[in-house]
Structure formats: structure tokens, C-alpha cells
Design an enzyme around this catalytic site. Structure first.
Site, mmCIF file in Angstrom:
data_model
loop_
_atom_site.group_PDB
_atom_site.id
_atom_site.type_symbol
_atom_site.label_atom_id
_atom_site.label_comp_id
_atom_site.label_asym_id
_atom_site.label_seq_id
_atom_site.Cartn_x
_atom_site.Cartn_y
_atom_site.Cartn_z
ATOM 1 N N GLY A 1 0.780 -1.239 0.000
ATOM 2 C CA GLY A 1 0.000 0.000 0.000
ATOM 3 C C GLY A 1 0.812 1.290 0.000
ATOM 4 O O GLY A 1 0.382 2.296 -0.545
ATOM 5 N N GLU B 1 4.760 4.408 5.551
ATOM 6 C CA GLU B 1 3.500 3.653 5.659
ATOM 7 C C GLU B 1 2.392 4.414 4.941
ATOM 8 O O GLU B 1 2.435 5.657 4.855
ATOM 9 C CB GLU B 1 3.205 3.467 7.163
ATOM 10 C CG GLU B 1 1.980 2.719 7.544
ATOM 11 C CD GLU B 1 1.865 1.288 7.006
ATOM 12 O OE1 GLU B 1 1.904 1.139 5.773
ATOM 13 O OE2 GLU B 1 1.677 0.374 7.813
ATOM 14 N N ASP B 2 1.418 3.694 4.420
ATOM 15 C CA ASP B 2 0.286 4.376 3.792
ATOM 16 C C ASP B 2 -0.697 4.886 4.840
ATOM 17 O O ASP B 2 -1.155 6.015 4.779
ATOM 18 C CB ASP B 2 -0.420 3.457 2.769
ATOM 19 C CG ASP B 2 -0.809 2.102 3.341
ATOM 20 O OD1 ASP B 2 -0.479 1.818 4.509
ATOM 21 O OD2 ASP B 2 -1.450 1.320 2.612
ATOM 22 N N ASP C 1 -3.428 2.582 11.441
ATOM 23 C CA ASP C 1 -4.791 2.312 11.893
ATOM 24 C C ASP C 1 -4.727 1.939 13.387
ATOM 25 O O ASP C 1 -4.652 2.824 14.232
ATOM 26 C CB ASP C 1 -5.318 1.179 10.991
ATOM 27 C CG ASP C 1 -6.769 0.840 11.195
ATOM 28 O OD1 ASP C 1 -7.588 1.759 11.262
ATOM 29 O OD2 ASP C 1 -7.094 -0.354 11.277
ATOM 30 N N LYS D 1 -5.376 7.201 11.339
ATOM 31 C CA LYS D 1 -6.733 7.203 11.918
ATOM 32 C C LYS D 1 -6.584 7.135 13.436
ATOM 33 O O LYS D 1 -6.593 6.042 14.013
ATOM 34 C CB LYS D 1 -7.498 5.956 11.464
ATOM 35 C CG LYS D 1 -7.851 5.871 10.004
ATOM 36 C CD LYS D 1 -8.671 4.580 9.792
ATOM 37 C CE LYS D 1 -8.735 4.192 8.357
ATOM 38 N NZ LYS D 1 -9.347 2.863 8.141
ATOM 39 N N ASP E 1 -5.460 -0.461 -1.346
ATOM 40 C CA ASP E 1 -6.362 -1.355 -2.067
ATOM 41 C C ASP E 1 -7.388 -2.016 -1.151
ATOM 42 O O ASP E 1 -7.276 -1.971 0.078
ATOM 43 C CB ASP E 1 -5.552 -2.460 -2.749
ATOM 44 C CG ASP E 1 -5.050 -3.485 -1.735
ATOM 45 O OD1 ASP E 1 -4.491 -3.060 -0.705
ATOM 46 O OD2 ASP E 1 -5.249 -4.682 -1.960
ATOM 47 N N ARG F 1 -6.198 0.196 -6.259
ATOM 48 C CA ARG F 1 -4.896 0.760 -5.906
ATOM 49 C C ARG F 1 -4.502 1.916 -6.818
ATOM 50 O O ARG F 1 -3.829 2.840 -6.433
ATOM 51 C CB ARG F 1 -3.864 -0.360 -6.098
ATOM 52 C CG ARG F 1 -2.800 -0.416 -5.064
ATOM 53 C CD ARG F 1 -1.797 -1.491 -5.417
ATOM 54 N NE ARG F 1 -2.023 -2.771 -4.779
ATOM 55 C CZ ARG F 1 -1.968 -2.988 -3.489
ATOM 56 N NH1 ARG F 1 -1.723 -1.999 -2.655
ATOM 57 N NH2 ARG F 1 -2.169 -4.172 -2.983
HETATM 58 P P1 IMP Z 1 -2.477 -1.254 11.628
HETATM 59 O O1 IMP Z 1 -1.453 -2.273 11.958
HETATM 60 O O2 IMP Z 1 -3.818 -1.603 12.234
HETATM 61 O O3 IMP Z 1 -2.051 0.152 11.960
HETATM 62 O O4 IMP Z 1 -2.775 -1.382 10.095
HETATM 63 C C1 IMP Z 1 -2.076 -0.710 9.130
HETATM 64 C C2 IMP Z 1 -2.338 -1.353 7.800
HETATM 65 O O5 IMP Z 1 -3.727 -1.660 7.659
HETATM 66 C C3 IMP Z 1 -2.046 -0.401 6.662
HETATM 67 O O6 IMP Z 1 -0.725 -0.571 6.194
HETATM 68 C C4 IMP Z 1 -3.014 -0.827 5.602
HETATM 69 O O7 IMP Z 1 -2.453 -1.862 4.831
HETATM 70 C C5 IMP Z 1 -4.180 -1.389 6.360
HETATM 71 N N1 IMP Z 1 -5.296 -0.420 6.457
HETATM 72 C C6 IMP Z 1 -5.803 0.144 7.566
HETATM 73 N N2 IMP Z 1 -6.832 0.958 7.286
HETATM 74 C C7 IMP Z 1 -6.961 0.915 5.937
HETATM 75 C C8 IMP Z 1 -7.837 1.580 5.031
HETATM 76 O O8 IMP Z 1 -8.731 2.380 5.375
HETATM 77 N N3 IMP Z 1 -7.650 1.290 3.709
HETATM 78 C C9 IMP Z 1 -6.696 0.416 3.260
HETATM 79 N N4 IMP Z 1 -5.857 -0.210 4.086
HETATM 80 C C10 IMP Z 1 -5.985 0.028 5.416
#
Ligand code: IMP
Length: 191
Positions: free
Chosen positions: A47, A102-103, A106, A134, A162, A168
Site C-alpha cells: 500500500g 507507511e500508507d 490504523d 486514523k 487497495d 490501488r
Molecule cells: P495497523 O497495523 O492496524 O495500523 O494497520 C495498518 C495497515 O492496515 C495499513 O498498512 C493498511 O495496509 C491497512 N489499512 C488500515 N486501514 C486501511 C484503510 O482504510 N484502507 C486500506 N488499508 C488500510
């Protein structure tokens, strides 16, 4: 270039122009904070590739992009809570200043796992540049050094991000309104 469809279930949250402008600002901040040695850029694929390539172009020295795969999402849009890291063997981080690209952050689990990993490998520092964050979704408390945009708790796509490999290539970051899509599908199948 692909254009974002101007109809549901897509709603443009951040235009490509906004993103590129903000990426310039982030690159300037990153450069101002950089130490003496070259940064070790680590991009969380897939991503973050689009965002990482933009930043790479704006930082001096054409630094290589090292890739790491982190999977906490299976198919669908809910985090499984586990983070699996797959790294290249020759990632030279000992004594280096690592910048994770990082994209979207979350829950924070991916970045927390990567930070722990690289500090454990002897990195001098580990910072994070993320296009999106977020904050309301955070489970792991984190300090993020460079954040493009804070966004609400909505599932987004485009600019490299994606849903099961789709969307994407959309140039903008769009909110994907699944409920709207389901309603459309129900209406279509009722016809
Ligand atoms: P975390 O480990 O929960 O912070 O997740 C991060 C990863 O979750 C990111 O690198 C994305 O690949 C994926 N992710 C979280 N939210 C989204 C979203 O709204 N759209 C697409 N990918 C997301």
C-alpha cells in the site's frame, strides 16, 4: 491516467494535488530532521509504495527503498490483530536511522511491530512517515513523527491503497462506502 469514478461507492477524501503538496512539506521536515548519515528508507508494501516513491523523489541522494511486507489484514476490512513481518535478508539497519514509510496507521500494530523489530536489530533510531493516520482507531499508543493527514474512521482506497487488490491505481484517496455499494447491488439484482 486513471480517474476516480465520480459516483458511489467512491467519495474523494483527498485529491492527488492535496496529497502531492503535503508530501513536499513532509519531505522538507524529514530533511530538516535528518542526521549525518543517509536515512534507511523502509517501505511497508504494497500500500505505501506510491507514497514512498513520491517521498524518495523529493529526498536528496536517491536513497534506496527497502521493502517489508506486514500483513495484519486478511481478505476484507477488519484487522486480525496479528502482524506478520516478511523482510529482505540484506536489510542493513545496525547503527542506521530508519524511516518507516507507511500508507496508513490504523490500530498502530504494524508500526509498533516494525519499530520493535528494527530497534532490536540495532537501528540507531526508527521514525515513521505515514500518509494517513486514523487516531480514533489506535490500540497501541504510538508517536508518529510525520503524518500527512489525520482522517476519521472510514475505509479508504486509492493512491496505492487497495481492497483485496482492487482500486490501488485510483489517483485520489477515496472513502469506500460499502453500505452504499451493497444498496446499489441489491437494487441492481432486484431489477
Ligand atoms: P495497523 O497495523 O492496524 O495500523 O494497520 C495498518 C495497515 O492496515 C495499513 O498498512 C493498511 O495496509 C491497512 N489499512 C488500515 N486501514 C486501511 C484503510 O482504510 N484502507 C486500506 N488499508 C488500510
Amino acid at each position: 491516467m486513471t480517474t476516480t469514478p465520480a459516483h458511489p461507492p467512491f467519495r474523494v477524501l483527498l485529491s492527488r494535488d492535496q496529497i502531492l503538496r503535503r508530501t513536499h512539506e513532509l519531505a522538507r521536515q524529514i530533511q530538516a530532521d535528518a542526521g549525518d548519515g543517509p536515512l534507511c528508507l523502509v517501505v511497508v508494501i504494497e500500500g505505501a509504495r506510491t507514497f514512498a516513491r513520491q517521498l524518495q523523489k523529493l529526498l536528496p541522494g536517491h536513497l534506496p527503498l527497502h521493502e517489508v511486507r506486514a500483513s495484519s489484514y486478511g481478505s476484507g476490512t477488519v484487522s486480525s490483530g496479528r502482524v506478520q513481518l516478511t523482510l529482505g535478508k540484506d536489510l542493513p539497519v545496525r547503527g542506521r536511522d530508519v524511516l518507516l514509510l507507511e500508507d496508513i496507521v490504523d490500530t498502530g500494530r504494524t508500526i509498533a511491530a516494525l519499530r520493535e523489530h528494527f530497534l532490536g536489530e540495532g537501528a540507531h533510531s526508527v521514525r515513521t512517515a505515514t500518509l494517513l493516520s486514523k487516531p480514533s482507531r489506535r490500540v497501541v499508543p504510538l508517536e508518529l513523527e510525520y503524518v500527512g493527514f489525520e482522517i476519521p474512521d472510514e475505509f479508504v482506497l486509492g493512491f496505492g491503497m487497495d481492497l483485496d487488490g482492487r482500486y490501488r491505481e485510483l489517483p485520489d484517496v477515496v472513502v469506500y462506502e460499502q453500505d452504499v455499494e451493497r444498496t446499489f447491488q441489491r437494487q441492481a439484482s432486484a431489477r
